[in-house]
Structure formats: structure tokens, C-alpha cells
Design a protein around this motif. Structure first.
Motif, mmCIF file in Angstrom:
data_model
loop_
_atom_site.group_PDB
_atom_site.id
_atom_site.type_symbol
_atom_site.label_atom_id
_atom_site.label_comp_id
_atom_site.label_asym_id
_atom_site.label_seq_id
_atom_site.Cartn_x
_atom_site.Cartn_y
_atom_site.Cartn_z
ATOM 1 N N ALA A 1 26.829 50.470 9.428
ATOM 2 C CA ALA A 1 25.801 51.335 9.998
ATOM 3 C C ALA A 1 26.203 52.802 9.855
ATOM 4 C CB ALA A 1 25.579 50.969 11.462
ATOM 5 N N VAL A 2 25.410 53.667 10.481
ATOM 6 C CA VAL A 2 25.731 55.095 10.526
ATOM 7 C C VAL A 2 25.714 55.556 11.978
ATOM 8 C CG1 VAL A 2 24.896 55.651 8.217
ATOM 9 C CG2 VAL A 2 23.302 55.725 10.156
ATOM 10 N N TYR A 3 26.497 56.612 12.223
ATOM 11 C CA TYR A 3 26.550 57.199 13.563
ATOM 12 C C TYR A 3 27.013 58.641 13.409
ATOM 13 C CZ TYR A 3 26.963 57.212 18.642
ATOM 14 O OH TYR A 3 26.775 57.469 19.976
ATOM 15 N N SER A 4 26.691 59.466 14.387
ATOM 16 C CA SER A 4 27.095 60.876 14.337
ATOM 17 C C SER A 4 28.597 60.990 14.102
ATOM 18 C CB SER A 4 26.733 61.576 15.648
ATOM 19 O OG SER A 4 25.336 61.564 15.856
ATOM 20 N N CYS A 5 28.986 61.851 13.179
ATOM 21 C CA CYS A 5 30.394 61.984 12.809
ATOM 22 C C CYS A 5 31.219 62.473 13.992
ATOM 23 C CB CYS A 5 30.536 62.948 11.634
ATOM 24 S SG CYS A 5 29.725 62.358 10.125
ATOM 25 N N GLN A 6 32.423 61.905 14.126
ATOM 26 C CA GLN A 6 33.302 62.200 15.258
ATOM 27 C C GLN A 6 34.506 63.048 14.861
ATOM 28 O OE1 GLN A 6 32.305 60.945 18.449
ATOM 29 N NE2 GLN A 6 30.490 60.602 17.166
ATOM 30 N N SER A 7 34.416 63.725 13.714
ATOM 31 C CA SER A 7 35.485 64.634 13.252
ATOM 32 C C SER A 7 36.837 63.947 13.147
ATOM 33 C CB SER A 7 35.582 65.852 14.185
ATOM 34 O OG SER A 7 34.358 66.554 14.218
ATOM 35 N N GLY A 8 36.815 62.703 12.682
ATOM 36 C CA GLY A 8 38.060 61.972 12.470
ATOM 37 C C GLY A 8 38.618 61.307 13.702
ATOM 38 N N ALA A 9 37.927 61.404 14.834
ATOM 39 C CA ALA A 9 38.457 60.868 16.091
ATOM 40 C C ALA A 9 38.158 59.390 16.295
ATOM 41 C CB ALA A 9 37.896 61.662 17.272
ATOM 42 N N SER A 10 37.271 58.813 15.485
ATOM 43 C CA SER A 10 36.880 57.418 15.686
ATOM 44 C C SER A 10 37.375 56.549 14.539
ATOM 45 C CB SER A 10 35.353 57.302 15.792
ATOM 46 O OG SER A 10 34.957 55.946 15.824
ATOM 47 N N ALA A 11 38.176 55.534 14.867
ATOM 48 C CA ALA A 11 38.649 54.596 13.848
ATOM 49 C C ALA A 11 37.504 53.772 13.278
ATOM 50 C CB ALA A 11 39.712 53.675 14.441
ATOM 51 N N TYR B 1 54.552 54.313 9.393
ATOM 52 C CA TYR B 1 53.309 53.535 9.404
ATOM 53 C C TYR B 1 52.700 53.434 10.800
ATOM 54 C CZ TYR B 1 54.255 52.324 4.587
ATOM 55 O OH TYR B 1 54.475 52.398 3.233
ATOM 56 N N LYS B 2 53.432 53.917 11.796
ATOM 57 C CA LYS B 2 52.847 53.958 13.139
ATOM 58 C C LYS B 2 51.614 54.858 13.162
ATOM 59 C CE LYS B 2 55.916 57.682 14.747
ATOM 60 N NZ LYS B 2 57.056 58.009 15.637
ATOM 61 N N ARG B 3 51.468 55.720 12.146
ATOM 62 C CA ARG B 3 50.281 56.584 12.073
ATOM 63 C C ARG B 3 49.002 55.764 12.064
ATOM 64 N NH1 ARG B 3 52.273 56.058 6.851
ATOM 65 N NH2 ARG B 3 50.714 55.482 5.254
ATOM 66 N N LEU B 4 49.063 54.558 11.476
ATOM 67 C CA LEU B 4 47.866 53.729 11.374
ATOM 68 C C LEU B 4 47.540 53.066 12.708
ATOM 69 C CD1 LEU B 4 48.551 52.194 7.853
ATOM 70 C CD2 LEU B 4 47.041 54.100 8.446
ATOM 71 N N TYR B 5 48.558 52.860 13.541
ATOM 72 C CA TYR B 5 48.287 52.386 14.900
ATOM 73 C C TYR B 5 47.632 53.491 15.718
ATOM 74 C CZ TYR B 5 49.049 51.094 19.759
ATOM 75 O OH TYR B 5 48.862 50.837 21.100
ATOM 76 N N TYR B 6 48.208 54.686 15.647
ATOM 77 C CA TYR B 6 47.661 55.790 16.440
ATOM 78 C C TYR B 6 46.303 56.256 15.915
ATOM 79 C CZ TYR B 6 52.039 56.065 19.004
ATOM 80 O OH TYR B 6 53.113 55.772 19.815
ATOM 81 N N MET B 7 45.973 55.921 14.681
ATOM 82 C CA MET B 7 44.618 56.179 14.205
ATOM 83 C C MET B 7 43.614 55.392 15.044
ATOM 84 S SD MET B 7 42.896 55.106 10.587
ATOM 85 C CE MET B 7 42.663 53.424 11.173
ATOM 86 N N HIS B 8 44.000 54.168 15.435
ATOM 87 C CA HIS B 8 43.142 53.342 16.285
ATOM 88 C C HIS B 8 43.244 53.741 17.753
ATOM 89 C CE1 HIS B 8 41.661 50.197 13.521
ATOM 90 N NE2 HIS B 8 42.773 50.426 12.857
ATOM 91 N N ARG B 9 44.415 54.222 18.156
ATOM 92 C CA ARG B 9 44.643 54.497 19.577
ATOM 93 C C ARG B 9 45.047 55.961 19.769
ATOM 94 N NH1 ARG B 9 45.145 50.283 22.969
ATOM 95 N NH2 ARG B 9 44.502 51.949 24.380
ATOM 96 N N ARG B 10 44.166 56.860 19.359
ATOM 97 C CA ARG B 10 44.465 58.291 19.445
ATOM 98 C C ARG B 10 44.706 58.741 20.881
ATOM 99 N NH1 ARG B 10 42.826 61.493 14.978
ATOM 100 N NH2 ARG B 10 42.363 63.230 16.376
ATOM 101 N N GLU B 11 44.067 58.047 21.832
ATOM 102 C CA GLU B 11 44.215 58.447 23.232
ATOM 103 C C GLU B 11 45.620 58.196 23.768
ATOM 104 O OE1 GLU B 11 43.227 54.070 23.498
ATOM 105 O OE2 GLU B 11 42.794 55.765 22.176
ATOM 106 N N LEU B 12 46.432 57.420 23.021
ATOM 107 C CA LEU B 12 47.790 57.127 23.473
ATOM 108 C C LEU B 12 48.820 58.124 22.954
ATOM 109 C CD1 LEU B 12 47.905 53.231 23.083
ATOM 110 C CD2 LEU B 12 47.546 54.561 25.168
#
Length: 479
Positions: A379-389, A298-309
Motif C-alpha cells: 500500500a501507500v502511506y504518508s512518508c515518515q522521513s525514514g522513521a517507519s520500518a 548489524y544491530k543497525r537493522l534491529y534499531y531500524m525496526h525499534r528506533r524508539e529504543l
């Protein structure tokens, strides 16, 4: 001031004594001053200063790199006097810390800090933040419950003290501790299953997590399950780590309604949050340690928010993992199923999840980073290819289009907002049809990005077959 408990067991005393003998031998037989100079690519012949007092000289001048600034300053003097008056020993003095002047005087932020050494010898350990005020009769209910259950880690009901005028408000009742998958703490309503299990409203009740900084426990039990992770720094993550560990290792975490302690909830942190090991992000590194030790997959859900780590250093955690083995602790899945079944898991037992994209415009549904503790526009924003939580949404099996805690609804028949699912209108549902539309019910209108740009709030419009601005794709569709 930072308070810390220092308890030495017999084995620790033997360890430190042997280490003392070893280091003493190293100093007696080790390198001399000339070795030091050679380490710096020079020799004693090259050294411009004096190594011995010469004839006619009154004193030997110390080279600049051996000098240290004499600690001084108004804050330094005041803190030194206060500590002496209270007869408190500090790590700073005992360890002859070279930075004592900077810490005690406050540095640039002018906030003085000192680490105080206390010897905890009682049966119970109690931790309270410095910015707390204990109410009348706060301690007895905690002691009574620990006597009933040795493995219960207890928290008082936390009342609010205003950071503006120090007014005391009795608000600490009716909630349990939760968490975001970003591993920040949050408050949640007491679940009905817990209320129904209470014999009375003043009975202690279980909580999935604690806020941190306010707790009581049997001293021996607290250290049996690992105390605090000593490699965590400054602030952040330690409360969730202790919460997960207590439950998973066969203890319980409980709030005690009859124990009330006031706490000042400050708008920010009045101390340095960078830390030596955190390298600018102590919460991130601390949370990585707890995720890697206790959260399993389940740490995958943490790293979904903190991909830079991902891939960053979080230190050695083998001693912490050994606690799980030694105590035969449960899995994190057990914790979610048995302790916190209300916690929404974004990618399990759902219809679709992930980035929600309109292929024609390449706009994705997005929270724009707004604080999701309240109601916010979707809202909407340009898609980030899965990089933005911020662009991660889920379509559940009960037809809710939601985030971790927020559900998508409309309050004016056209604009969509995210509001806490516990209080939202569950009669408002969504269906995702074969042609890609997201249809809102009972309005039977479709989510539409026509005419929208980055940061615009998404709208509902009359459904039109094959209209490109009404077609949506989730990143994942579980089989």
C-alpha cells in the motif's frame, strides 16, 4: 510454574560464604531502628507508635509500614499443597519473598506462578516448556547426538498441539529456525544445501536459530558458553541470543528429526510481559542486550525496526561481551555468511534501499503494519522521513522489489502484493529507470499513485513519460 536450574561451583560457594560473613558483620555493627527513623526525616521522639511495651499493655502494635498481608486465597492454598505434595522447594519460600501471596494467588490475571529450584547434576541438561508433551522415544536420539558431538545444542522436531482441543498433530518436520531483523523468531524451509548434505532424511541437520524452550545440551558445555543471560526477563530474545552465541563460539545448533515433542502454540502470553527492568517491553530490552553483544554493526537493522529504543538502558553487558573474548568467538558477519547465507540483508549488495517515496504526493510504499508471514497488499502511506520500518524496501541486483522476506508481485495485472520470496514468481522483476519510474516486468507497466490516499493498495498503470505519479525515489543508492 517457572523452572530454573541452580548450580553452585566451588568458587561460587566461597563467594557467597564471604558475602554472608560481610553482611553478618554489617548487621551486627550497622544502623539501629533510630537510624531508620532518621532516614525518614523524623526521630524516635516524633514516632507515634510504641517502641517498647508499656505497663498494662498486652501487646506491642506494629506500625502499618512494617505490616505485610498474610498470604491467602484459593489459588495460593492449592499451589502450596501441590508443591508440598511434590516435595519441591521454591525460591519464593527460601527467600521469604514478601510478594508470595500475590504470585501464588495469581493477582489480577489469576495465573499462579512459583520459581522452583532444581539441582542439575547429570551430564545432560534438557529444557522443555511446561506446555509440551514428549512423544515416545524422544530423548534417546538427543543423547546419542550429544555423545557424538559435545558442542552440539539440540532441538527436537516440534509438533503442534491444538490449543483448542489438545489434538496432537505431527507437523514438526521440514523447517529450520530463522529470524526477522526485528529479532523475532520465524520458521523457514530447510535450504537445499542442507538437504543435499544429509545422508538420510532422519539425520540431525543444522539450523540458524531455535524456537526456544525446547533444547538439550551437554551440561558442562552449556555453562562453558555462558548458559542463559540472567539479566534477560520473562520472555523473548533468549532463544536467538543462545542461537547466535552457540554458532559464533564454535558450537552447532541442530534439529533432530527422530526426537519429537508436542508443543501448544498459544495465541498470546498468559503472563505479565512488562517486567521490572523491561519497563513495559521485555522483548525490546532483551533483544537490545543480544544485539549489543552479538550482532556487531548489524544491530543497525534491529534499531531500524525499534528506533524508539535507541539510547534506552539495556543493563550491564560486559560479562556477556567477555564470553566472546574468552571463547574467541566469530563475528556476526561470519555467522551470516557461513551459518545463514540465505538471510537477506536489506542494505548490502543491492541497487537501492530504504524509504521508497513518490515526491509529488509525498506518499511512500508501506506495509501498513500488516503481518508479513502471509501475503499482504503493498500500500501507500504518508512518508515518515525514514522513521517507519514499514516503509523500508529494497531493489536487489536480481531486480526484485522486496522486503525482508516478501517480494513484490502482481496476481491480477494491476494490484501489487508482497508474498514470501521463497514461493513467489521470480520471473516477475522490476527496473528503476533514470526518470524515476518503477517498471514491472513482464507487464511493462509502471507503479502509479494517481488517485490514491493513505492505506490504498498501490497499482500498476501504463507507463507515461514524466508522469509525476509514476516517479519514485529510494532513500539510499549505494555507490
Amino acid at each position: 510454574m517457572t523452572m530454573r536450574n541452580c548450580i553452585l561451583q566451588r568458587s561460587q560457594i566461597n563467594f557467597y560464604f564471604k558475602r554472608y560473613l560481610h553482611e553478618k558483620s554489617r548487621l551486627e555493627n550497622g544502623p539501629n531502628f533510630e537510624h531508620f527513623l532518621k532516614q525518614n526525616n523524623t526521630t524516635s521522639d516524633d514516632y507515634q507508635g510504641n517502641l517498647v511495651l508499656r505497663k498494662g499493655e498486652q501487646r506491642l502494635r506494629i506500625p502499618p509500614w512494617l505490616k505485610t498481608e498474610i498470604p491467602m486465597g484459593e489459588n495460593y492454598a492449592k499451589l502450596k499443597k501441590t508443591l508440598s505434595k511434590l516435595n519441591l522447594n521454591t525460591v519464593c519460600v527460601e527467600a521469604k519473598c514478601p510478594n508470595i501471596g500475590e504470585c501464588w494467588n495469581g493477582g489480577e490475571d489469576r495465573i499462579s506462578t512459583a520459581t522452583i529450584m532444581l539441582l542439575a547434576t547429570g551430564d545432560i541438561v534438557v529444557f522443555l516448556d511446561a506446555h509440551c508433551e514428549a512423544n515416545t522415544g524422544w530423548l534417546e536420539p538427543l543423547l546419542a547426538r550429544i555423545k557424538e558431538k559435545r558442542s552440539a545444542v539440540l532441538c527436537p522436531s516440534i509438533d503442534m498441539i491444538s490449543d483448542h482441543n489438545m489434538a496432537y498433530g505431527g507437523t514438526g518436520f521440514g523447517s529450520v529456525g530463522g529470524f526477522w531483523w526485528s529479532l523475532h523468531f520465524n520458521w523457514a524451509p530447510i535450504p537445499k544445501r542442507i538437504r543435499d548434505a544429509q545422508k538420510s532424511r532422519i539425520d540431525p541437520y543444522p539450523s540458524p536459530t531455535m524456537a526456544g524452550g525446547l533444547l538439550a545440551a551437554n551440561r558442562e558445555y552449556f555453562f562453558e558458553i555462558g548458559g542463559y543471560d540472567e539479566d534477560m526477563e520473562v520472555w523473548g530474545g533468549e532463544n536467538l541470543e543462545l542461537s547466535f552465541r552457540t554458532w559464533m563460539c564454535h558450537g552447532s545448533l541442530e534439529f533432530v528429526p527422530c526426537s519429537r515433542v508436542g508443543h501448544i502454540f498459544r495465541p498470546g502470553h498468559p503472563y505479565n510481559m512488562t517486567g521490572a527492568k523491561g519497563k513495559g517491553d521485555v522483548h525490546g530490552r532483551n533483544s537490545m542486550r543480544l544485539a549489543e553483544v552479538w550482532m556487531d554493526d548489524y544491530k543497525r537493522l534491529y534499531y531500524m525496526h525499534r528506533r524508539e529504543l535507541i539510547g534506552k538502558d539495556y543493563g550491564d553487558v560486559e560479562e556477556r561481551r567477555a564470553i566472546r573474548t574468552r571463547l574467541n568467538c566469530h563475528s556476526f558477519k561470519w555467522y551470516l555468511e557461513n551459518v545463514f547465507p540465505e538471510k537477506f540483508i536489506l542494505d548490502e549488495n543491492v541497487l537501492a534501499y530504504g524509504e521508497t517515496r513518490n515526491p509529488n504526493s509525498q506518499l511512500c510504499l508501506d506495509t501498513i503494519g500488516k503481518d508479513e508471514k502471509g501475503t499482504i497488499p503493498l500500500a501507500v502511506y504518508s512518508c515518515q522521513s525514514g522513521a517507519s520500518a514499514n516503509q523500508y524496501l529494497t531493489l536487489t541486483k536480481d531486480n526484485q522489489l522486496r522486503r525482508e522476506d516478501g517480494c513484490s508481485i502482481t496476481s491480477d495485472s494491476t494490484s501489487i502484493v508482497l508474498t514470501n520470496c521463497d514461493y513467489s514468481d521470480h520471473k516477475q522483476t522490476w527496473t528503476h529507470t533514470n526518470n524515476g519510474t518503477l517498471v514491472h516486468h513482464p507487464s511493462n507497466l509502471c507503479l502509479d499513485v494517481e488517485g490514491l490516499a493513505n492505506n490504498d493498495q498501490v497499482k500498476l498503470k501504463k507507463c507515461e513519460p514524466n508522469k509525476l505519479s509514476q516517479q519514485w525515489l529510494f532513500r539510499h543508492y549505494p555507490k
